[in-house]
Design a protein around this motif. Sequence first.
Motif, PDB file in Angstrom:
ATOM      1  N   PRO A  88     -64.980  -9.447 -15.855  1.00 41.73           N
ATOM      2  CA  PRO A  88     -65.639  -8.776 -14.732  1.00 41.73           C
ATOM      3  C   PRO A  88     -64.644  -7.985 -13.885  1.00 41.73           C
ATOM      4  O   PRO A  88     -63.436  -7.948 -14.174  1.00 41.73           O
ATOM      5  N   TYR A  89     -65.130  -7.392 -12.854  1.00 42.54           N
ATOM      6  CA  TYR A  89     -64.273  -6.731 -11.867  1.00 42.54           C
ATOM      7  C   TYR A  89     -63.340  -7.790 -11.275  1.00 42.54           C
ATOM      8  O   TYR A  89     -63.773  -8.848 -10.833  1.00 42.54           O
ATOM      9  N   LEU A  90     -62.041  -7.510 -11.297  1.00 43.40           N
ATOM     10  CA  LEU A  90     -61.047  -8.479 -10.834  1.00 43.40           C
ATOM     11  C   LEU A  90     -60.442  -8.103  -9.489  1.00 43.40           C
ATOM     12  O   LEU A  90     -59.442  -8.696  -9.074  1.00 43.40           O
ATOM     13  N   GLY A  91     -61.050  -7.153  -8.824  1.00 45.29           N
ATOM     14  CA  GLY A  91     -60.512  -6.725  -7.539  1.00 45.29           C
ATOM     15  C   GLY A  91     -59.792  -5.396  -7.663  1.00 45.29           C
ATOM     16  O   GLY A  91     -59.629  -4.855  -8.754  1.00 45.29           O
ATOM     17  N   PRO A  92     -59.328  -4.850  -6.542  1.00 48.83           N
ATOM     18  CA  PRO A  92     -58.648  -3.549  -6.551  1.00 48.83           C
ATOM     19  C   PRO A  92     -57.309  -3.614  -7.264  1.00 48.83           C
ATOM     20  O   PRO A  92     -56.716  -4.691  -7.400  1.00 48.83           O
ATOM     21  N   TYR A  93     -56.841  -2.459  -7.729  1.00 52.73           N
ATOM     22  CA  TYR A  93     -55.535  -2.386  -8.369  1.00 52.73           C
ATOM     23  C   TYR A  93     -54.454  -2.380  -7.293  1.00 52.73           C
ATOM     24  O   TYR A  93     -54.432  -1.513  -6.423  1.00 52.73           O
ATOM     25  N   PHE A  94     -53.578  -3.367  -7.352  1.00 51.80           N
ATOM     26  CA  PHE A  94     -52.498  -3.479  -6.369  1.00 51.80           C
ATOM     27  C   PHE A  94     -51.203  -2.924  -6.968  1.00 51.80           C
ATOM     28  O   PHE A  94     -50.737  -3.398  -8.001  1.00 51.80           O
ATOM     29  N   LYS A  95     -50.615  -1.929  -6.296  1.00 47.25           N
ATOM     30  CA  LYS A  95     -49.330  -1.383  -6.753  1.00 47.25           C
ATOM     31  C   LYS A  95     -48.188  -2.337  -6.437  1.00 47.25           C
ATOM     32  O   LYS A  95     -47.159  -2.349  -7.100  1.00 47.25           O
ATOM     33  N   LYS A  96     -48.371  -3.145  -5.394  1.00 48.33           N
ATOM     34  CA  LYS A  96     -47.392  -4.170  -5.040  1.00 48.33           C
ATOM     35  C   LYS A  96     -48.151  -5.429  -4.641  1.00 48.33           C
ATOM     36  O   LYS A  96     -49.378  -5.401  -4.479  1.00 48.33           O
ATOM     37  N   LEU A  97     -47.429  -6.524  -4.498  1.00 45.08           N
ATOM     38  CA  LEU A  97     -48.101  -7.760  -4.122  1.00 45.08           C
ATOM     39  C   LEU A  97     -48.855  -7.578  -2.813  1.00 45.08           C
ATOM     40  O   LEU A  97     -48.297  -7.072  -1.833  1.00 45.08           O
ATOM     41  N   PRO A  98     -50.123  -7.985  -2.781  1.00 49.60           N
ATOM     42  CA  PRO A  98     -50.925  -7.795  -1.566  1.00 49.60           C
ATOM     43  C   PRO A  98     -50.531  -8.781  -0.472  1.00 49.60           C
ATOM     44  O   PRO A  98     -49.873  -9.794  -0.717  1.00 49.60           O
ATOM     45  N   SER A  99     -50.970  -8.464   0.719  1.00 45.17           N
ATOM     46  CA  SER A  99     -50.790  -9.411   1.831  1.00 45.17           C
ATOM     47  C   SER A  99     -51.782 -10.552   1.660  1.00 45.17           C
ATOM     48  O   SER A  99     -52.742 -10.466   0.876  1.00 45.17           O
TER      49      SER A  99
ATOM     50  N   ILE B 134     -57.614 -21.584 -19.842  1.00 45.04           N
ATOM     51  CA  ILE B 134     -56.256 -21.311 -20.294  1.00 45.04           C
ATOM     52  C   ILE B 134     -55.687 -20.148 -19.487  1.00 45.04           C
ATOM     53  O   ILE B 134     -56.336 -19.109 -19.332  1.00 45.04           O
ATOM     54  N   PHE B 135     -54.484 -20.355 -18.999  1.00 44.57           N
ATOM     55  CA  PHE B 135     -53.804 -19.297 -18.246  1.00 44.57           C
ATOM     56  C   PHE B 135     -53.364 -18.195 -19.207  1.00 44.57           C
ATOM     57  O   PHE B 135     -52.783 -18.459 -20.249  1.00 44.57           O
ATOM     58  N   TYR B 136     -53.690 -16.959 -18.860  1.00 45.78           N
ATOM     59  CA  TYR B 136     -53.293 -15.802 -19.671  1.00 45.78           C
ATOM     60  C   TYR B 136     -52.418 -14.904 -18.815  1.00 45.78           C
ATOM     61  O   TYR B 136     -52.853 -14.396 -17.780  1.00 45.78           O
ATOM     62  N   GLU B 137     -51.188 -14.735 -19.248  1.00 44.08           N
ATOM     63  CA  GLU B 137     -50.233 -13.965 -18.456  1.00 44.08           C
ATOM     64  C   GLU B 137     -50.163 -12.528 -18.944  1.00 44.08           C
ATOM     65  O   GLU B 137     -49.826 -12.269 -20.101  1.00 44.08           O
ATOM     66  N   LYS B 138     -50.520 -11.616 -18.082  1.00 40.10           N
ATOM     67  CA  LYS B 138     -50.360 -10.194 -18.368  1.00 40.10           C
ATOM     68  C   LYS B 138     -49.122  -9.727 -17.628  1.00 40.10           C
ATOM     69  O   LYS B 138     -49.048  -9.821 -16.405  1.00 40.10           O
ATOM     70  N   ARG B 139     -48.153  -9.240 -18.362  1.00 39.97           N
ATOM     71  CA  ARG B 139     -46.853  -8.917 -17.776  1.00 39.97           C
ATOM     72  C   ARG B 139     -46.972  -7.938 -16.615  1.00 39.97           C
ATOM     73  O   ARG B 139     -47.703  -6.959 -16.680  1.00 39.97           O
ATOM     74  N   LYS B 140     -46.209  -8.234 -15.565  1.00 39.92           N
ATOM     75  CA  LYS B 140     -46.084  -7.386 -14.368  1.00 39.92           C
ATOM     76  C   LYS B 140     -47.392  -7.258 -13.587  1.00 39.92           C
ATOM     77  O   LYS B 140     -47.523  -6.387 -12.732  1.00 39.92           O
ATOM     78  N   SER B 141     -48.361  -8.106 -13.862  1.00 38.91           N
ATOM     79  CA  SER B 141     -49.633  -8.007 -13.169  1.00 38.91           C
ATOM     80  C   SER B 141     -49.593  -8.778 -11.851  1.00 38.91           C
ATOM     81  O   SER B 141     -49.018  -9.862 -11.765  1.00 38.91           O
ATOM     82  N   LYS B 142     -50.200  -8.203 -10.816  1.00 37.40           N
ATOM     83  CA  LYS B 142     -50.300  -8.885  -9.520  1.00 37.40           C
ATOM     84  C   LYS B 142     -51.469  -9.866  -9.517  1.00 37.40           C
ATOM     85  O   LYS B 142     -51.546 -10.743  -8.676  1.00 37.40           O
ATOM     86  N   VAL B 143     -52.384  -9.646 -10.465  1.00 43.34           N
ATOM     87  CA  VAL B 143     -53.556 -10.509 -10.592  1.00 43.34           C
ATOM     88  C   VAL B 143     -53.401 -11.345 -11.863  1.00 43.34           C
ATOM     89  O   VAL B 143     -53.295 -10.807 -12.960  1.00 43.34           O
ATOM     90  N   GLU B 144     -53.372 -12.666 -11.701  1.00 37.94           N
ATOM     91  CA  GLU B 144     -53.267 -13.563 -12.850  1.00 37.94           C
ATOM     92  C   GLU B 144     -54.660 -13.899 -13.370  1.00 37.94           C
ATOM     93  O   GLU B 144     -55.635 -13.850 -12.623  1.00 37.94           O
ATOM     94  N   ARG B 145     -54.728 -14.257 -14.636  1.00 39.73           N
ATOM     95  CA  ARG B 145     -56.022 -14.476 -15.269  1.00 39.73           C
ATOM     96  C   ARG B 145     -56.113 -15.880 -15.866  1.00 39.73           C
ATOM     97  O   ARG B 145     -55.150 -16.370 -16.443  1.00 39.73           O
ATOM     98  N   PHE B 146     -57.293 -16.457 -15.749  1.00 37.93           N
ATOM     99  CA  PHE B 146     -57.621 -17.687 -16.455  1.00 37.93           C
ATOM    100  C   PHE B 146     -58.814 -17.398 -17.360  1.00 37.93           C
ATOM    101  O   PHE B 146     -59.790 -16.770 -16.930  1.00 37.93           O
ATOM    102  N   ILE B 147     -58.716 -17.848 -18.607  1.00 37.22           N
ATOM    103  CA  ILE B 147     -59.810 -17.658 -19.553  1.00 37.22           C
ATOM    104  C   ILE B 147     -60.633 -18.937 -19.606  1.00 37.22           C
ATOM    105  O   ILE B 147     -60.147 -19.999 -20.007  1.00 37.22           O
ATOM    106  N   TYR B 148     -61.876 -18.823 -19.174  1.00 39.03           N
ATOM    107  CA  TYR B 148     -62.820 -19.941 -19.181  1.00 39.03           C
ATOM    108  C   TYR B 148     -63.715 -19.828 -20.414  1.00 39.03           C
ATOM    109  O   TYR B 148     -64.197 -18.740 -20.755  1.00 39.03           O
ATOM    110  N   ILE B 149     -63.943 -20.954 -21.082  1.00 34.50           N
ATOM    111  CA  ILE B 149     -64.952 -21.048 -22.135  1.00 34.50           C
ATOM    112  C   ILE B 149     -65.970 -22.063 -21.637  1.00 34.50           C
ATOM    113  O   ILE B 149     -65.637 -23.221 -21.377  1.00 34.50           O
TER     114      ILE B 149
END
Length: 346
Positions: free
Chosen positions: A243-254, A324-339
């Motif tokens: 789904p939509y994961l929020g806005p694209y952050f160029k740097k770590l958000p506040s 399961i934690f899924y790491e996308k390199r250099k991403s400010k938003v981390e992802r978890f994959i739910y089944i």
Amino acid sequence: MKDYICILGRDPKLSVLELASYCKRKNIAYHLKEHNSRLAVISLSSPLNIEELGGTVKIAEQTTMDHLIPDSSKINFAITTIDSKDILPALKGLWKSNKIKAMQRYTNVHDIPPSKSKNLDIEIIVYKNVIYKVISLSNPKKYKERDEARPSFDPKKVISIRLAKILINLSEAKTEVLDPFCGNGTILQEASLMGLQAIGIDISTRDAKKNLEWLGKKAKLTQGDAAKIIPTLNKIETIVTEPYLGPYFKKLPSEQQAQATIKELEVLYKSLFTVLSNKVTGKIVIIVPQIRTYKRTFSLNIAPMLEKAGFISYSSIKEIKTPIFYEKRKSKVERFIYILEQKRKP
């Protein structure tokens, strides 16, 4: 049943889980003998199609020394030995006695699969003194080229082809996949390439339609709000979506930005799980974000949403827990994959 070694990608738990789920999806009898951070040993009633797997780098079939005699009188080969005695002298002796000139090219279990430029004729893996011959390799370069060649492509927004394949396999879909936030249609295109009926919903389906037409595939597309459209549908076999994961952050958000985004996303996820309750006959595979800031990480409060909608976590392998934690390199938003699956009534 034959034994195979699967060399795993960068997310080994996810890769192993995909293997088991893929076998269930394709009705392949299997026995997962062992797995670790590099490989899985699996017995199969029929071979795997690496083109349909996103988390496997190489597949090697168990063989014997006698079956490593090639038709050609000259070969280039590579051999990886893991927890085994050195078979190289015996192998070279075998080839020499058969008048085969062999040129060795070393490889390693973590390497990217050898390219055509290396002219590799045979790749051998010896694991715990059992010999395996590599029979298929993934081609991430081909996926990247296909990804970027599509009419609609934005690297900041799209899910990768590799991850799309993994998610679809985790769903164990037999006939159909619905992506209620289909975006540019990556999940739909990979589902259709796997022979599944692809169904997509989005506020705008223009990009998905363009990409599917370019690929020569079709999907049933509906434009609009998924929370309003899903209640009008019949029973759905599987849901696979990012789904939509929020806005694209160029740097770590506040922290304030992260909190505001999480609050917005909780409304979206809650409405989705509500309309999916008692609507899905199979699995839901969904990505849930958490947002990093300089001091802490903010997560969605998913548990009460799932409890209320009647969904519980599922895993095809008992020792691998989901999400399961899924790491996308250099991403400010981390992802978890739910089944997820519907909780069975007593």
